[in-house]
Design a protein around this motif. Structure first.
Motif, PDB file in Angstrom:
ATOM      1  N   GLY A 103     -51.196  -5.535  28.119  1.00 25.52           N
ATOM      2  CA  GLY A 103     -50.131  -5.455  27.125  1.00 25.52           C
ATOM      3  C   GLY A 103     -48.994  -6.398  27.422  1.00 25.52           C
ATOM      4  N   GLY A 104     -47.777  -5.961  27.089  1.00 26.24           N
ATOM      5  CA  GLY A 104     -46.605  -6.826  27.123  1.00 26.24           C
ATOM      6  C   GLY A 104     -46.067  -7.180  28.490  1.00 26.24           C
ATOM      7  N   SER A 105     -46.331  -6.375  29.493  1.00 27.90           N
ATOM      8  CA  SER A 105     -45.852  -6.685  30.846  1.00 27.90           C
ATOM      9  C   SER A 105     -47.039  -6.637  31.806  1.00 27.90           C
ATOM     10  CB  SER A 105     -44.764  -5.702  31.283  1.00 27.90           C
ATOM     11  OG  SER A 105     -45.253  -4.388  31.282  1.00 27.90           O
ATOM     12  N   ASP A 106     -46.840  -7.236  32.977  1.00 29.18           N
ATOM     13  CA  ASP A 106     -47.932  -7.303  33.962  1.00 29.18           C
ATOM     14  C   ASP A 106     -47.993  -6.059  34.847  1.00 29.18           C
ATOM     15  OD1 ASP A 106     -48.822  -9.926  33.203  1.00 29.18           O
ATOM     16  OD2 ASP A 106     -46.990 -10.690  34.144  1.00 29.18           O
ATOM     17  N   TYR A 107     -46.832  -5.513  35.213  1.00 27.74           N
ATOM     18  CA  TYR A 107     -46.784  -4.345  36.100  1.00 27.74           C
ATOM     19  C   TYR A 107     -45.803  -3.315  35.563  1.00 27.74           C
ATOM     20  CZ  TYR A 107     -49.397  -6.905  39.618  1.00 27.74           C
ATOM     21  OH  TYR A 107     -50.373  -7.585  40.282  1.00 27.74           O
ATOM     22  N   LEU A 108     -46.100  -2.068  35.862  1.00 26.19           N
ATOM     23  CA  LEU A 108     -45.197  -0.948  35.579  1.00 26.19           C
ATOM     24  C   LEU A 108     -44.890  -0.294  36.916  1.00 26.19           C
ATOM     25  CD1 LEU A 108     -44.031   0.648  33.084  1.00 26.19           C
ATOM     26  CD2 LEU A 108     -45.814   2.298  33.580  1.00 26.19           C
ATOM     27  N   LEU A 109     -43.612  -0.196  37.255  1.00 31.49           N
ATOM     28  CA  LEU A 109     -43.174   0.396  38.515  1.00 31.49           C
ATOM     29  C   LEU A 109     -42.325   1.621  38.227  1.00 31.49           C
ATOM     30  CD1 LEU A 109     -43.786  -2.647  39.185  1.00 31.49           C
ATOM     31  CD2 LEU A 109     -41.955  -2.520  40.842  1.00 31.49           C
ATOM     32  N   ARG A 110     -42.257   2.528  39.208  1.00 34.90           N
ATOM     33  CA  ARG A 110     -41.345   3.661  39.132  1.00 34.90           C
ATOM     34  C   ARG A 110     -40.571   3.730  40.429  1.00 34.90           C
ATOM     35  NH1 ARG A 110     -40.962   9.065  40.861  1.00 34.90           N
ATOM     36  NH2 ARG A 110     -43.038   8.996  41.730  1.00 34.90           N
ATOM     37  N   VAL A 111     -39.272   3.863  40.299  1.00 34.31           N
ATOM     38  CA  VAL A 111     -38.412   4.133  41.448  1.00 34.31           C
ATOM     39  C   VAL A 111     -37.570   5.359  41.110  1.00 34.31           C
ATOM     40  CG1 VAL A 111     -38.319   1.712  42.202  1.00 34.31           C
ATOM     41  CG2 VAL A 111     -36.529   2.599  40.725  1.00 34.31           C
ATOM     42  N   ASP A 112     -37.146   6.093  42.113  1.00 34.16           N
ATOM     43  CA  ASP A 112     -36.258   7.236  41.940  1.00 34.16           C
ATOM     44  C   ASP A 112     -34.912   6.872  42.547  1.00 34.16           C
ATOM     45  OD1 ASP A 112     -38.235   8.876  40.777  1.00 34.16           O
ATOM     46  OD2 ASP A 112     -39.024   9.385  42.752  1.00 34.16           O
ATOM     47  N   VAL A 113     -33.854   7.060  41.771  1.00 36.15           N
ATOM     48  CA  VAL A 113     -32.523   6.690  42.234  1.00 36.15           C
ATOM     49  C   VAL A 113     -31.562   7.857  42.067  1.00 36.15           C
ATOM     50  CG1 VAL A 113     -32.877   4.245  41.717  1.00 36.15           C
ATOM     51  CG2 VAL A 113     -31.829   5.727  39.994  1.00 36.15           C
ATOM     52  N   ALA A 114     -30.487   7.825  42.829  1.00 34.84           N
ATOM     53  CA  ALA A 114     -29.461   8.861  42.731  1.00 34.84           C
ATOM     54  C   ALA A 114     -28.504   8.577  41.582  1.00 34.84           C
ATOM     55  CB  ALA A 114     -28.689   8.962  44.038  1.00 34.84           C
ATOM     56  N   ASN A 115     -28.271   7.288  41.317  1.00 30.85           N
ATOM     57  CA  ASN A 115     -27.299   6.909  40.292  1.00 30.85           C
ATOM     58  C   ASN A 115     -27.469   5.427  39.963  1.00 30.85           C
ATOM     59  OD1 ASN A 115     -25.912   5.448  42.369  1.00 30.85           O
ATOM     60  ND2 ASN A 115     -24.977   7.379  43.000  1.00 30.85           N
ATOM     61  N   ALA A 116     -26.644   4.937  39.040  1.00 33.10           N
ATOM     62  CA  ALA A 116     -26.739   3.535  38.625  1.00 33.10           C
ATOM     63  C   ALA A 116     -26.461   2.584  39.791  1.00 33.10           C
ATOM     64  CB  ALA A 116     -25.780   3.267  37.467  1.00 33.10           C
ATOM     65  N   GLY A 117     -25.534   2.961  40.662  1.00 37.15           N
ATOM     66  CA  GLY A 117     -25.238   2.117  41.824  1.00 37.15           C
ATOM     67  C   GLY A 117     -26.425   1.986  42.761  1.00 37.15           C
ATOM     68  N   ASP A 118     -27.153   3.071  42.939  1.00 34.06           N
ATOM     69  CA  ASP A 118     -28.355   3.053  43.768  1.00 34.06           C
ATOM     70  C   ASP A 118     -29.393   2.118  43.148  1.00 34.06           C
ATOM     71  OD1 ASP A 118     -29.981   3.830  45.914  1.00 34.06           O
ATOM     72  OD2 ASP A 118     -30.708   5.627  44.889  1.00 34.06           O
ATOM     73  N   PHE A 119     -29.549   2.182  41.823  1.00 35.45           N
ATOM     74  CA  PHE A 119     -30.489   1.281  41.160  1.00 35.45           C
ATOM     75  C   PHE A 119     -30.032  -0.170  41.274  1.00 35.45           C
ATOM     76  CE2 PHE A 119     -32.003  -1.156  37.527  1.00 35.45           C
ATOM     77  CZ  PHE A 119     -33.358  -1.134  37.821  1.00 35.45           C
ATOM     78  N   GLU A 120     -28.734  -0.402  41.154  1.00 34.31           N
ATOM     79  CA  GLU A 120     -28.221  -1.772  41.281  1.00 34.31           C
ATOM     80  C   GLU A 120     -28.613  -2.373  42.635  1.00 34.31           C
ATOM     81  OE1 GLU A 120     -24.064  -4.306  40.898  1.00 34.31           O
ATOM     82  OE2 GLU A 120     -23.964  -2.144  41.236  1.00 34.31           O
TER      83      GLU A 120
END
Length: 151
Positions: A103-120
């Protein structure tokens, strides 16, 4: 090992749901003797079908977390690019799941974060430096509808 049969599939199904199930109970569930069941598990491990055992942790007990689903598009879809990307992903335990997609992307990943800063931090220190990445598209989950495990 030859191809897996219906009993092997039953063993795998039960181990996915509870890898700590006793061999005696597992054997009973799949209709084998305990020794035959243990032999089959050994063959599945030796063949690389069972790659290991893990614990599924209820992450909500350590504080609320947010699952972030990330679509990755690579610059090129050659075997070299795919292999380099996958090898790099395996080095980061923050990346909980990684799927090669159609489909439209090559990989699908999942990460778990505490907040937006953690994701940043994860985006800056991990995702943006993965080899061969052309585009990163991230979506934050609202809630898990099915829960951590389904039987």
């Amino acid at each position: 090992m030859e191809k897996i049969d219906a009993i092997d599939r039953k063993i795998l199904k039960h181990l996915r749901l509870n890898a700590r199930m006793s061999n005696v109970l597992l054997a009973k569930e799949v209709g084998l003797s305990a020794s035959a069941c243990m032999r089959r598990i050994g063959l599945l491990e030796k063949a690389g079908i069972i790659k290991g055992y893990t614990a599924v942790i209820d992450i909500s007990t350590g504080g609320e977390t947010i699952a972030v689903i990330i679509q990755i598009t690579l610059e090129r879809q050659t075997e070299e690019y795919l292999n380099r990307f996958e090898a790099a992903v395996r080095k980061h335990p923050e990346i909980r799941e990684c799927y090669l997609m159609t489909g439209g992307s090559d990989y699908l990943l999942r990460v778990d974060v505490a907040n937006a800063g953690d994701f940043e931090r994860i985006h800056k220190e991990i995702l943006s430096i993965l080899p061969g990445v052309l585009r990163i598209h991230s979506s934050f989950s609202i809630r898990n509808v099915l829960g951590p495990l389904r039987s």
